[in-house]
Design an enzyme around this catalytic site. Structure first.
Site, PDB file in Angstrom:
ATOM      1  N   THR A 110       6.189  -0.750   0.213  1.00  0.00           N
ATOM      2  CA  THR A 110       5.055  -1.419   0.855  1.00  0.00           C
ATOM      3  C   THR A 110       5.177  -1.316   2.379  1.00  0.00           C
ATOM      4  O   THR A 110       4.234  -0.886   3.063  1.00  0.00           O
ATOM      5  CB  THR A 110       4.970  -2.901   0.427  1.00  0.00           C
ATOM      6  OG1 THR A 110       4.733  -2.948  -0.982  1.00  0.00           O
ATOM      7  CG2 THR A 110       3.849  -3.639   1.149  1.00  0.00           C
ATOM      8  N   THR A 117      18.439  -5.305  11.533  1.00  0.00           N
ATOM      9  CA  THR A 117      19.759  -4.952  11.004  1.00  0.00           C
ATOM     10  C   THR A 117      19.610  -4.344   9.610  1.00  0.00           C
ATOM     11  O   THR A 117      18.908  -4.896   8.756  1.00  0.00           O
ATOM     12  CB  THR A 117      20.646  -6.215  10.937  1.00  0.00           C
ATOM     13  OG1 THR A 117      20.666  -6.782  12.246  1.00  0.00           O
ATOM     14  CG2 THR A 117      22.054  -5.885  10.488  1.00  0.00           C
ATOM     15  N   CYS A 126       0.866  -5.699  -9.026  1.00  0.00           N
ATOM     16  CA  CYS A 126       0.250  -6.271  -7.826  1.00  0.00           C
ATOM     17  C   CYS A 126      -1.160  -6.768  -8.100  1.00  0.00           C
ATOM     18  O   CYS A 126      -1.591  -7.750  -7.535  1.00  0.00           O
ATOM     19  CB  CYS A 126       0.193  -5.235  -6.725  1.00  0.00           C
ATOM     20  SG  CYS A 126       1.800  -4.601  -6.369  1.00  0.00           S
ATOM     21  N   ASN A 160       0.999   4.606 -10.561  1.00  0.00           N
ATOM     22  CA  ASN A 160       1.726   3.516 -11.200  1.00  0.00           C
ATOM     23  C   ASN A 160       1.011   2.958 -12.414  1.00  0.00           C
ATOM     24  O   ASN A 160       1.637   2.409 -13.317  1.00  0.00           O
ATOM     25  CB  ASN A 160       1.989   2.393 -10.184  1.00  0.00           C
ATOM     26  CG  ASN A 160       0.786   2.060  -9.344  1.00  0.00           C
ATOM     27  OD1 ASN A 160       0.193   2.944  -8.718  1.00  0.00           O
ATOM     28  ND2 ASN A 160       0.400   0.802  -9.319  1.00  0.00           N
TER      29      ASN A 160
HETATM   30  N1  PLP Z   1       3.620   2.434  -4.266  1.00  0.00           N
HETATM   31  C1  PLP Z   1       3.572   2.518  -5.604  1.00  0.00           C
HETATM   32  C2  PLP Z   1       2.962   3.708  -6.247  1.00  0.00           C
HETATM   33  C3  PLP Z   1       4.078   1.475  -6.378  1.00  0.00           C
HETATM   34  O1  PLP Z   1       4.018   1.552  -7.704  1.00  0.00           O
HETATM   35  C4  PLP Z   1       4.636   0.341  -5.733  1.00  0.00           C
HETATM   36  C5  PLP Z   1       5.134  -0.803  -6.526  1.00  0.00           C
HETATM   37  O2  PLP Z   1       4.500  -1.252  -7.446  1.00  0.00           O
HETATM   38  C6  PLP Z   1       4.666   0.328  -4.339  1.00  0.00           C
HETATM   39  C7  PLP Z   1       4.147   1.384  -3.639  1.00  0.00           C
HETATM   40  C8  PLP Z   1       5.254  -0.845  -3.594  1.00  0.00           C
HETATM   41  O3  PLP Z   1       6.655  -0.762  -3.657  1.00  0.00           O
HETATM   42  P1  PLP Z   1       7.595  -1.985  -3.196  1.00  0.00           P
HETATM   43  O4  PLP Z   1       7.639  -2.938  -4.325  1.00  0.00           O
HETATM   44  O5  PLP Z   1       8.914  -1.318  -2.924  1.00  0.00           O
HETATM   45  O6  PLP Z   1       7.037  -2.550  -1.952  1.00  0.00           O
END
Ligand code: PLP
Length: 375
Positions: A78, A236, A321, A147
């Site tokens: 993210t 850090t 999400c 995803n």
């Molecule tokens: N990008 C994709 C395709 C994802 O599936 C996800 C998590 O669901 C993310 C980004 C976000 O990753 P993170 O949980 O490491 O912030």
């Protein structure tokens, strides 16, 4: 508080995976032995710094990148995707972004970005359509694998088109890296690349970002403050988390690419015994572990999910999400599902250790739920 048992009935690996044994051991060992701040100047801190740079070189190597300083360790995908999109917005880059990107790309994308549609049967963007854009845009963003649907995207070809046209290419590899092989091809294909440790047995809150060499020493910064990460991300470094991420990757590498046999048998069993299931993106190349479908009948996916949960199976109604919200998924919209169908979608995503019996068990559980929920 009682903790949920991690079990063979967990089919939500695209949301997150359990911490692998090697990652856990490495996290504890690194926390105990290399807890000093890698930016400090005494000997022990220098050893932490050396370990950090070794891990950076190792990851660069896995990604086919010759300049390790292009690799930035982040708090996850993210942060990394947000940083690329904010950089594009702040520097006025005209962008084209696939319609199925993760919300952390979509929501931070520059205003007016062109949405690249996907083929409704395969779930993949059409390379021919993308050929029209270079010249009009400065940046194209396309994930490696989706995803929700599991649809593999033609990132290598799109990277090549971008390179020939002098357009920057960003690829979100969060669902690819550590799940399928061939990661060493990313280096040649991408200017910007992102990944996330908890999708492949690493800890949550750790990930990476690759930037083009031209951005080192420039204005690009994922976070501002101290000079860590070659000035590309202040803060850090989480050395134990980074070491654990790489340990998880090392442990998984020999098992990649995974095997779609269990998933395929699951789909055949369901297609035979639960008439009316509509498969999503089944016509295209998909992640070996992912299956998404619209359930028959009138009941909402949430009712099915609760029944399955009672039977001990963890599945999803879409991406982790979006599923906490009631908004329809933009990915399902891009795949052409109507509102009613979107309310009956289930995604299952297995792990490397999901056995054929686990997949059969999941199919049986869906049939058991169906016996209650279908007319
Ligand atoms: N990008 C994709 C395709 C994802 O599936 C996800 C998590 O669901 C993310 C980004 C976000 O990753 P993170 O949980 O490491 O912030």
């Amino acid at each position: 508080m009682e903790s949920p048992e991690s079990s063979s009935r967990y089919f939500d690996h695209n949301a997150t995976t359990p911490l692998s044994a090697a990652a856990r051991e490495t996290w504890i060992d690194t926390s105990d032995r290399f807890w000093q701040n890698p930016s400090s100047l005494y000997r022990e801190a220098g050893m932490a710094k050396r370990l950090l740079e070794d891990l950076r070189e190792e990851l660069a190597d896995e990604l086919g990148i010759d300049e390790p300083e292009r690799v930035v360790f982040t708090s996850g995908a993210t942060e990394a995707n947000n940083a690329v999109m904010r950089w594009a917005a702040d520097s006025g880059k005209k962008s084209a972004i696939s319609a199925i990107e993760h919300p952390c790309v979509m929501e931070a994308a520059p205003t007016g970005a062109i949405a690249l549609p996907v083929n409704r049967e395969t779930g993949a963007v059409e390379v021919e359509a993308i050929r029209e854009y270079p010249g009009d845009v400065d940046l194209i963003s396309l994930m490696a694998a989706n995803n929700e649907t599991g649809a593999i995207q033609p990132w290598e070809e799109v990277g090549k088109i971008c390179r020939e046209a002098g357009v920057s290419f960003h690829c979100d590899a969060a669902q690819w890296f550590g799940k399928i092989g061939g990661a060493e091809k990313f280096g040649e294909a991408c200017d910007f690349l992102t990944g996330s440790a908890h999708k492949f047995g690493g800890p949550k809150g750790v990930g990476f970002l690759v930037v083009p060499e031209s951005e080192i020493g420039g204005t690009f910064a994922s976070q501002t403050g101290g000079p860590q990460e070659n000035g590309l991300r202040a803060g850090t470094e989480d050395l134990a988390g980074i070491a654990a991420m790489m340990a998880a990757f090392r442990e998984r590498s020999p098992c990649l690419p995974g095997n779609s046999g269990g998933r395929d048998a699951f789909e055949s069993a369901l297609a035979q015994k639960l008439p009316g299931v509509r498969w999503i993106a089944q016509a295209g190349e998909r992640l070996w572990n992912t299956s998404m479908f619209v359930l028959p009948g009138d009941e909402k996916n949430l009712k099915w999910l609760v029944r399955l949960s009672r039977l001990g199976f963890a599945v999803s109604t879409g991406s982790a999400c979006s599923s906490g919200k009631n908004n329809p998924s933009h990915v399902m919209e891009a795949m052409g599902l109507d509102f009613d169908e979107m309310g009956r979608v289930i995604r299952v995503s297995g792990g490397l250790d999901s056995s054929p019996e686990d997949w059969v068990g999941l199919a049986d559980a869906l049939l058991e739920a169906g016996a209650e929920l279908l007319p």
